[in-house]
Design an enzyme around this catalytic site. Structure first.
Site, PDB file in Angstrom:
ATOM      1  N   TYR A 184      48.719  40.284  37.876  1.00 61.39           N
ATOM      2  CA  TYR A 184      48.858  39.302  36.803  1.00 61.39           C
ATOM      3  C   TYR A 184      48.442  39.877  35.465  1.00 61.39           C
ATOM      4  O   TYR A 184      47.868  40.968  35.390  1.00 61.39           O
ATOM      5  CB  TYR A 184      48.048  38.039  37.131  1.00 61.39           C
ATOM      6  CG  TYR A 184      46.538  38.161  36.955  1.00 61.39           C
ATOM      7  CD1 TYR A 184      45.765  38.918  37.835  1.00 61.39           C
ATOM      8  CD2 TYR A 184      45.894  37.523  35.896  1.00 61.39           C
ATOM      9  CE1 TYR A 184      44.394  39.014  37.667  1.00 61.39           C
ATOM     10  CE2 TYR A 184      44.514  37.618  35.734  1.00 61.39           C
ATOM     11  CZ  TYR A 184      43.767  38.365  36.620  1.00 61.39           C
ATOM     12  OH  TYR A 184      42.413  38.466  36.447  1.00 61.39           O
ATOM     13  N   LYS A 205      45.344  45.146  38.256  1.00 60.29           N
ATOM     14  CA  LYS A 205      44.981  43.745  37.956  1.00 60.29           C
ATOM     15  C   LYS A 205      45.578  42.816  39.002  1.00 60.29           C
ATOM     16  O   LYS A 205      46.564  42.117  38.757  1.00 60.29           O
ATOM     17  CB  LYS A 205      45.437  43.372  36.539  1.00 60.29           C
ATOM     18  CG  LYS A 205      44.755  42.131  35.983  1.00 60.29           C
ATOM     19  CD  LYS A 205      44.913  42.059  34.487  1.00 60.29           C
ATOM     20  CE  LYS A 205      44.442  40.742  33.899  1.00 60.29           C
ATOM     21  NZ  LYS A 205      43.010  40.471  34.063  1.00 60.29           N
ATOM     22  N   GLU A 219      31.450  45.968  35.350  1.00 63.92           N
ATOM     23  CA  GLU A 219      32.018  45.113  34.304  1.00 63.92           C
ATOM     24  C   GLU A 219      31.620  43.670  34.578  1.00 63.92           C
ATOM     25  O   GLU A 219      30.916  43.381  35.550  1.00 63.92           O
ATOM     26  CB  GLU A 219      33.544  45.261  34.254  1.00 63.92           C
ATOM     27  CG  GLU A 219      34.220  44.928  35.572  1.00 63.92           C
ATOM     28  CD  GLU A 219      35.708  45.270  35.622  1.00 63.92           C
ATOM     29  OE1 GLU A 219      36.380  45.215  34.574  1.00 63.92           O
ATOM     30  OE2 GLU A 219      36.205  45.559  36.722  1.00 63.92           O
ATOM     31  N   LEU A 254      38.597  47.389  35.382  1.00 59.76           N
ATOM     32  CA  LEU A 254      39.898  47.101  34.793  1.00 59.76           C
ATOM     33  C   LEU A 254      39.962  47.768  33.415  1.00 59.76           C
ATOM     34  O   LEU A 254      38.980  47.735  32.664  1.00 59.76           O
ATOM     35  CB  LEU A 254      40.099  45.591  34.645  1.00 59.76           C
ATOM     36  CG  LEU A 254      41.522  45.242  34.189  1.00 59.76           C
ATOM     37  CD1 LEU A 254      42.515  45.444  35.321  1.00 59.76           C
ATOM     38  CD2 LEU A 254      41.600  43.832  33.665  1.00 59.76           C
TER      39      LEU A 254
HETATM   40  N1  PDD Z   1      40.464  38.928  32.754  1.00 64.13           N
HETATM   41  N2  PDD Z   1      37.672  43.128  33.596  1.00 64.13           N
HETATM   42  C1  PDD Z   1      38.100  42.173  34.441  1.00 64.13           C
HETATM   43  C2  PDD Z   1      37.585  42.186  35.843  1.00 64.13           C
HETATM   44  C3  PDD Z   1      38.996  41.185  34.000  1.00 64.13           C
HETATM   45  O1  PDD Z   1      39.418  40.240  34.850  1.00 64.13           O
HETATM   46  C4  PDD Z   1      39.441  41.192  32.646  1.00 64.13           C
HETATM   47  C5  PDD Z   1      40.420  40.180  32.113  1.00 64.13           C
HETATM   48  C6  PDD Z   1      38.956  42.209  31.803  1.00 64.13           C
HETATM   49  C7  PDD Z   1      39.375  42.313  30.360  1.00 64.13           C
HETATM   50  O2  PDD Z   1      40.706  42.771  30.234  1.00 64.13           O
HETATM   51  P1  PDD Z   1      41.607  42.331  29.002  1.00 64.13           P
HETATM   52  O3  PDD Z   1      40.862  42.729  27.775  1.00 64.13           O
HETATM   53  O4  PDD Z   1      42.842  43.128  29.175  1.00 64.13           O
HETATM   54  O5  PDD Z   1      41.813  40.850  29.081  1.00 64.13           O
HETATM   55  C8  PDD Z   1      38.091  43.156  32.313  1.00 64.13           C
HETATM   56  C9  PDD Z   1      41.442  37.942  32.347  1.00 64.13           C
HETATM   57  C10 PDD Z   1      41.301  37.507  30.941  1.00 64.13           C
HETATM   58  C11 PDD Z   1      41.431  36.777  33.330  1.00 64.13           C
HETATM   59  O6  PDD Z   1      41.331  37.067  34.516  1.00 64.13           O
HETATM   60  O7  PDD Z   1      41.545  35.620  32.932  1.00 64.13           O
END
Ligand code: PDD
Length: 286
Positions: free
Chosen positions: A32, A150, A182, A206
């Site tokens: 996703y 992801k 993270e 991620l």
């Molecule tokens: N989550 N690390 C994890 C485990 C994440 O699920 C996310 C993002 C990030 C940040 O990635 P980005 O900057 O590309 O959004 C880091 C999204 C926002 C979610 O699951 O809703």
């Protein structure tokens, strides 16, 4: 009622359907992306598409549509749902060949499932939490080893958020072999003596799209960035903490396992980076 997108059709959310044999439903076999919308425009969209392509490649999953078409579908959903500020969720799954089997279905005959929907969040960029900051707990990182992909396997991150909630906090940072990986849904940073410290990219985390943009802006602003792992003890001694994600942008962290960072209020580096990120990414929004 929302209009959502499923495999080529724009439908009322109550009429959108996916098979019970869909691999994502049975095996979390899906990936996703979450893209934010500010002022009706998509933030960091090329980055999200590039990461989607990488996730699909890593899992030998077919592209569900041409990437130009994905931009058009995003825009159409923003338009149909009148989204000013909010999020667009996109999910691609390996689809369904009408039964359950551990072996992947034949990609020649089984089409991927593509689902997209909007979440309206008026005032997303003016979140009050940006002024007070987040309280974080630390938890063990019990996820699988390919966190760079992801996938929709979000049970442990959800449990982490619930553990934080139960502890009266906002989120959790996950720790593996003594070092922070993270946040449950964001990348984690500390600031010490003006230096921004965040874990380097690997399969352990991620590769955040917001992270990439924020580090680029930090470099351009002559801030010092150190990409290396840090421990919770080091984080507790830091001057500041913050997290980044597509839904939170840059969000200050003011407490870790009960220890206040700095004065327990958002620090200047996180606050400045949030301003720069919002300003610059709005300029580049599509
Ligand atoms: N989550 N690390 C994890 C485990 C994440 O699920 C996310 C993002 C990030 C940040 O990635 P980005 O900057 O590309 O959004 C880091 C999204 C926002 C979610 O699951 O809703």
């Amino acid at each position: 009622m929302r209009t959502v997108y499923v495999n080529g059709d724009y439908l009322p959310e109550t009429e959108a359907k996916v098979s019970i044999f869909d691999r994502a439903f049975l095996m979390a076999d899906g990936v996703y992306e979450v893209t934010s919308v500010l002022g009706g425009k998509l933030i960091d969209f090329p980055g999200h598409l590039a990461r989607l392509e990488r996730s699909l490649n890593e899992l030998d999953m077919k592209k569900p549509a041409a990437f130009d078409d994905l931009l058009e579908i995003h825009r159409e959903l923003v338009r149909l749902n009148g989204i000013e500020d909010g999020l667009i969720y996109l999910q691609v799954t390996r689809g369904s060949d009408g039964d359950r089997d551990f072996v992947f279905p034949d990609a020649e005959t089984t089409e991927p499932t593509l689902v997209m929907f909007t979440q309206s969040k008026p005032g997303l960029a003016d979140s009050p939490q940006a002024k007070t900051g987040l309280k974080i707990i630390s938890i063990d990182d019990l996820r699988w080893g390919r966190r760079d992909i992801k996938t929709v396997q979000l049970l442990y991150p959800s449990m982490g958020k619930m553990m934080a909630k139960k502890a009266g906090c906002d989120d959790a940072w996950m720790v593996e072999d003594g070092f922070v990986t993270e946040g449950t849904s964001n990348n984690a940073y500390i600031v010490k003596d003006g230096k921004i410290i965040t874990r380097e990219l690997s399969n352990d985390i991620l590769h955040g799209i917001t992270r990439a943009a924020v580090l680029k802006f930090a470099n351009e602003a002559q801030m010092v960035v150190e990409e290396r792992p840090f421990t919770i003890d080091e984080a507790k001694q830091a001057d500041e903490g913050f997290v980044t994600s597509a839904s939170a942008f840059v969000m200050p962290v003011v407490e870790i396992d009960g220890t206040a960072l700095g004065g327990g209020t958002p620090g200047p580096v996180a606050t400045r980076l949030r301003e720069i990120y919002l300003e610059e990414s709005l300029k580049a929004a599509v």
